[in-house]
Design an enzyme around this catalytic site. Structure first.
Site, PDB file in Angstrom:
ATOM      1  N   HIS A   9      47.167  28.610  28.419  1.00 32.01           N
ATOM      2  CA  HIS A   9      47.573  28.574  29.825  1.00 32.01           C
ATOM      3  C   HIS A   9      48.902  27.850  30.060  1.00 32.01           C
ATOM      4  O   HIS A   9      49.105  27.292  31.140  1.00 32.01           O
ATOM      5  CB  HIS A   9      46.479  27.936  30.694  1.00 32.01           C
ATOM      6  CG  HIS A   9      45.206  28.732  30.770  1.00 32.01           C
ATOM      7  ND1 HIS A   9      44.170  28.400  31.597  1.00 32.01           N
ATOM      8  CD2 HIS A   9      44.812  29.867  30.140  1.00 32.01           C
ATOM      9  CE1 HIS A   9      43.171  29.284  31.456  1.00 32.01           C
ATOM     10  NE2 HIS A   9      43.548  30.183  30.560  1.00 32.01           N
ATOM     11  N   ASP A  22      38.339  36.306  22.707  1.00 31.97           N
ATOM     12  CA  ASP A  22      39.136  35.613  23.729  1.00 31.97           C
ATOM     13  C   ASP A  22      39.157  34.119  23.435  1.00 31.97           C
ATOM     14  O   ASP A  22      38.769  33.305  24.269  1.00 31.97           O
ATOM     15  CB  ASP A  22      38.571  35.902  25.124  1.00 31.97           C
ATOM     16  CG  ASP A  22      39.423  35.281  26.223  1.00 31.97           C
ATOM     17  OD1 ASP A  22      40.579  34.905  25.943  1.00 31.97           O
ATOM     18  OD2 ASP A  22      38.929  35.163  27.362  1.00 31.97           O
ATOM     19  N   ASP A  37      46.322  34.274  24.565  1.00 32.99           N
ATOM     20  CA  ASP A  37      45.329  34.409  25.646  1.00 32.99           C
ATOM     21  C   ASP A  37      45.802  35.492  26.600  1.00 32.99           C
ATOM     22  O   ASP A  37      46.495  35.201  27.548  1.00 32.99           O
ATOM     23  CB  ASP A  37      45.148  33.072  26.356  1.00 32.99           C
ATOM     24  CG  ASP A  37      44.004  33.084  27.350  1.00 32.99           C
ATOM     25  OD1 ASP A  37      43.213  34.032  27.335  1.00 32.99           O
ATOM     26  OD2 ASP A  37      43.923  32.126  28.153  1.00 32.99           O
ATOM     27  N   GLU A  94      40.629  38.642  33.735  1.00 33.17           N
ATOM     28  CA  GLU A  94      39.681  37.624  33.281  1.00 33.17           C
ATOM     29  C   GLU A  94      40.060  36.279  33.882  1.00 33.17           C
ATOM     30  O   GLU A  94      39.205  35.481  34.258  1.00 33.17           O
ATOM     31  CB  GLU A  94      39.712  37.541  31.738  1.00 33.17           C
ATOM     32  CG  GLU A  94      38.673  36.609  31.111  1.00 33.17           C
ATOM     33  CD  GLU A  94      39.079  35.149  31.064  1.00 33.17           C
ATOM     34  OE1 GLU A  94      38.208  34.281  31.061  1.00 33.17           O
ATOM     35  OE2 GLU A  94      40.294  34.869  31.061  1.00 33.17           O
ATOM     36  N   GLU A  95      41.368  36.034  34.004  1.00 40.68           N
ATOM     37  CA  GLU A  95      41.830  34.670  34.300  1.00 40.68           C
ATOM     38  C   GLU A  95      41.390  34.142  35.658  1.00 40.68           C
ATOM     39  O   GLU A  95      41.158  32.951  35.806  1.00 40.68           O
ATOM     40  CB  GLU A  95      43.352  34.562  34.136  1.00 40.68           C
ATOM     41  CG  GLU A  95      43.833  34.731  32.684  1.00 40.68           C
ATOM     42  CD  GLU A  95      43.329  33.642  31.718  1.00 40.68           C
ATOM     43  OE1 GLU A  95      42.589  32.746  32.144  1.00 40.68           O
ATOM     44  OE2 GLU A  95      43.675  33.716  30.524  1.00 40.68           O
TER      45      GLU A  95
END
Lengths: 482, 482
Positions: free
Chosen positions: B435, B362, B300, B334-335
């Site tokens: 994550h 993604d 990610d 993006e996060e």
């Protein structure tokens, strides 16, 4: 379990090397004893104890109410009280402690990073009983594919460097990848120290691909400088090797706050079901109460304490009690080097021959697949009879398994001549979590623990009921550790 | 990916709800184009590029040489230079950046422990953009089985308490357990804040059983107090729930050093293969260059950047180039909430109709199993022709998949009317590592990345070759996010 089981393996092989002389006596276990053992097995596998004595409930209690419990620290001391209370609650008729003295060590902060050429954080953990760095140290890294490769480095060639051993432990059901790999952790620090290294890094001794380093005890040799030593997670070991493969010098900064604090005393906690005919003769089963400080010590070795405590509880609730005493031992400080097992062996050496059999659960929470034993030949029929009662649990009896093992704590007394048995567990996943933060309750299947508690109940009960001894003090002593 | 893909799903459903009017035109792709796409597919799946443009080599480079790269931090800025250099090396004929402005946040130290009645360390991580605790806070914990249960708490009932949401995310191949669970992370902090809570803890939004907490962005609502919020690892969530089940008050201490640092600017990095006939019309593919700061951002979204960069490299090396421009975008931030995708959509809104199609990788590094699209009906035959070229890769074409999704960054422009496609990946394991510190290179199978790069090369090439547009600016806009 720690690396001390290497010794136990040597014990096992020496015992098993005895010539096989068939003992054709009448079956040494009565039909009544077998019937009771069947009943214990079935009660164990049912797993429906409601008083908290189901193995899963015990390990849930230990990991939830105590958690990590490095020997000599406050939670380990609380675990001693926890174990006494559990034994009492579950109907053991004698509960006591015996002192164990061991070196107290604490981890402190630990940090590592690549300084250049690719600045990144590294996940590491100090090896157990490593010295600290006393502030940060910084040096270029030199990679060795194996411990043997490190041994061939030229004297002085590592002066001012950080040595790094990168080989990966292999996965096997019986965990035999562990002794092959763990030498890097046990012996690596002193070998690197003698070569002038400032510190040692190793790839974690573990089969996972998690970013979670594995700790475990090292062994500083008296003729080598003590250098700081830490394990990289498997993910970080890959990362460091990938950096080094690019050919530029890789500089690492390392801070370990680890410290020794002299000797401490804690306790083996013992619960007994007193034998009805030969109370002075004992069968011991047990696991170790201490754990490393990263996880909650669920599989290493909350599971072993829980399995054997539950097995004893099954026996305590069965009347009449077995002929000999069943003694369940929650050993203290296995992790630093089987201190609890050695203390027990030393304290009870005079009663060696009264020790009918010893067994230990210290290989995680996987199901048991084999019964093995280090007993005199004349006692083998007893083992075979026990094996028949265990067979419905999916357990086979193996007379000459190359990897038979008395266990790290029980192995200490086995090395002095105690007869022993092993209920070999499936350790396929054990080294994914062993000695990491991931040693937590969620790795345990309650039904697998029931199977194990049932097996230990059968083993302990029937060993305590058998006619005649199993060979303690009568067998040739194993060769000393290499 | 972050929670923003919820919006993309809404986009997908709106587009797919259009009535199906069969377009029986001649095949809109030439035999020559199909033959070239076959060749690109086979070159991709072979994975034998030796110039570093194989997808695995790209993500290995990004994770090894850069590693974690939280938007606005030095490693993320180094990643911008890294991406420019890779695009240039791989033969993209135009390489440039476009600015993205976003809130800069840093994590700082984070610690939690149970103070009483069972003192233990807890493994937590701050939710992205949480406020800090400004020293340690200490309070009793109140557990809620779900976010909905929290919503029903009486006003003021959480005053001085730490709220804790304990429900577990479910595992599915398409990741649909994520939107169901992630609301606790996104909306929980403001709901708990309005109820007077001092802080919020949630069970990590993840499918693993590792002692590794999952971060991810929260969304403070403007009418609620901002309270510190953190995720417990699944193992620690079990632990805390097991403690609370015992009925005594459980007191937790929490320290979060998280801080906001105002707005920062970084860049989307763009590489193009200029179209030979319609250079102003573009097909976009891409992934996001930033990552959370716990792992090395391999799945990610190093994988997505690598897959699409490798796909473009395959196309760049094929002559003649496709009719339209193929634009590969490495999105920044993006996060924190698809800032890169939104910046792109805003900057290029005037060229909406020149955007033939957009697609994004993604969702980790698992193989692609389906082609989906949000295009006008008249363009569906193109999608079907593309699907036939993809079929040997094990990819099926799905017209009405309920979980079709334009992706978090591409979804921003799709929401404004851009036609899009999705190459749906197997996400069975994705949320084990998503994550967390466990987002590392060892989770990636090089051959799976080859399959994906091959699929993106086919998709981008054929979309760029197709006669006629796919519907950008011609389709009804999707409903706004709820």
């Amino acid at each position: 379990m720690s690396c001390r089981s290497l010794l136990a393996t040597a014990v096992a092989l020496a015992c098993l090397a005895l010539p096989t002389i068939a003992a054709a006596a009448d079956a040494p276990l009565s039909a009544q004893a077998i019937a009771t053992a069947d009943k214990l097995r079935d009660a164990g596998i049912a797993g429906n104890a409601t008083d908290g004595s189901r193995a899963y409930d015990i390990v849930e209690s230990l990991t939830t109410e105590i958690g990590e419990r490095l020997a000599g620290t406050p939670p380990a001391n609380r675990a001693v009280d926890w174990a006494k209370a559990k034994f009492r609650k579950f109907g053991y008729d004698k509960v006591y402690v015996e002192p164990v003295t061991f070196p107290l060590w604490t981890r402190g902060v630990e940090e590592a990073s690549v300084v250049s050429p690719y600045p990144q954080h590294l996940e590491i953990t100090a090896l157990g009983h490593s010295v600290g760095t006393h502030g940060a140290i910084e040096a270029d890294v030199v990679e060795f594919a194996t411990l043997d490769a490190l041994k061939t480095a030229a004297p002085g060639s590592l002066a001012g460097k950080i040595a790094y051993i990168s080989n990966r432990m292999q996965r096997f059901k019986d965990g035999r990848g562990y002794p092959a790999a763990v030498v890097a952790r046990v012996d690596g620090p002193s070998i690197a120290g003698k070569l002038g290294a400032k510190a040692l890094l190793i790839r974690s001794i573990g089969t996972d691909r998690d970013r979670m380093p594995h700790t475990g005890v090292l062994d500083y040799k008296s003729d080598a400088p003590k250098i700081p030593a830490a394990a990289l997670s498997n993910s970080d070991a890959d990362l460091l090797s990938n950096m080094l493969r690019r050919g530029k010098p890789v500089r690492v900064r390392l801070s370990l706050g680890a410290e020794e604090h002299g000797m401490a005393t804690s306790y083996n906690v013992i619960g007994e079901i007193t034998g009805r005919r030969k109370p002075d003769e004992v069968v011991t089963i047990g696991g170790h109460l201490d754990s490393w400080d990263l996880g909650t010590g669920a599989i290493d070795d909350g599971a072993g304490v829980a399995i054997t405590m539950a097995a004893g509880a099954l026996i305590a609730q069965e009347h009449p009690h077995p002929a000999r005493t069943v003694r369940v031992i929650a050993y203290m400080d296995e992790e630093s080097g089987s201190f609890g097992g050695r203390a027990y062996a030393n304290a009870h050496l005079a009663q060696l021959k009264q020790h009918q059999l010893g067994a230990e659960s210290d290989f995680g929470a996987g199901r048991i697949y084999a019964l093995r034993a280090g007993v005199k030949d004349a006692a083998w029929p007893v083992i075979e009879q026990i094996g028949k009662v265990l067979a419905p649990l999916g357990i086979v009896t193996e007379r000459n398994a190359a990897d038979a093992d008395a266990g790290p704590d029980t192995g200490e007394f086995a090395a002095k001549g105690m007869a022993w048995a092993q209920l070999a567990q499936d350790g396929t996943d054990y080294f994914d979590w062993h000695h990491t933060a991931n040693d937590t309750l969620d790795k345990i299947d309650p039904k697998a623990l029931d199977q194990q508690a049932a097996a230990y109940a059968v083993l302990a009960y029937l060993a305590a009921e058998a006619e005649g001894g199993m060979g303690s003090g009568e067998m040739p002593l194993p060769k000393a550790e290499k």
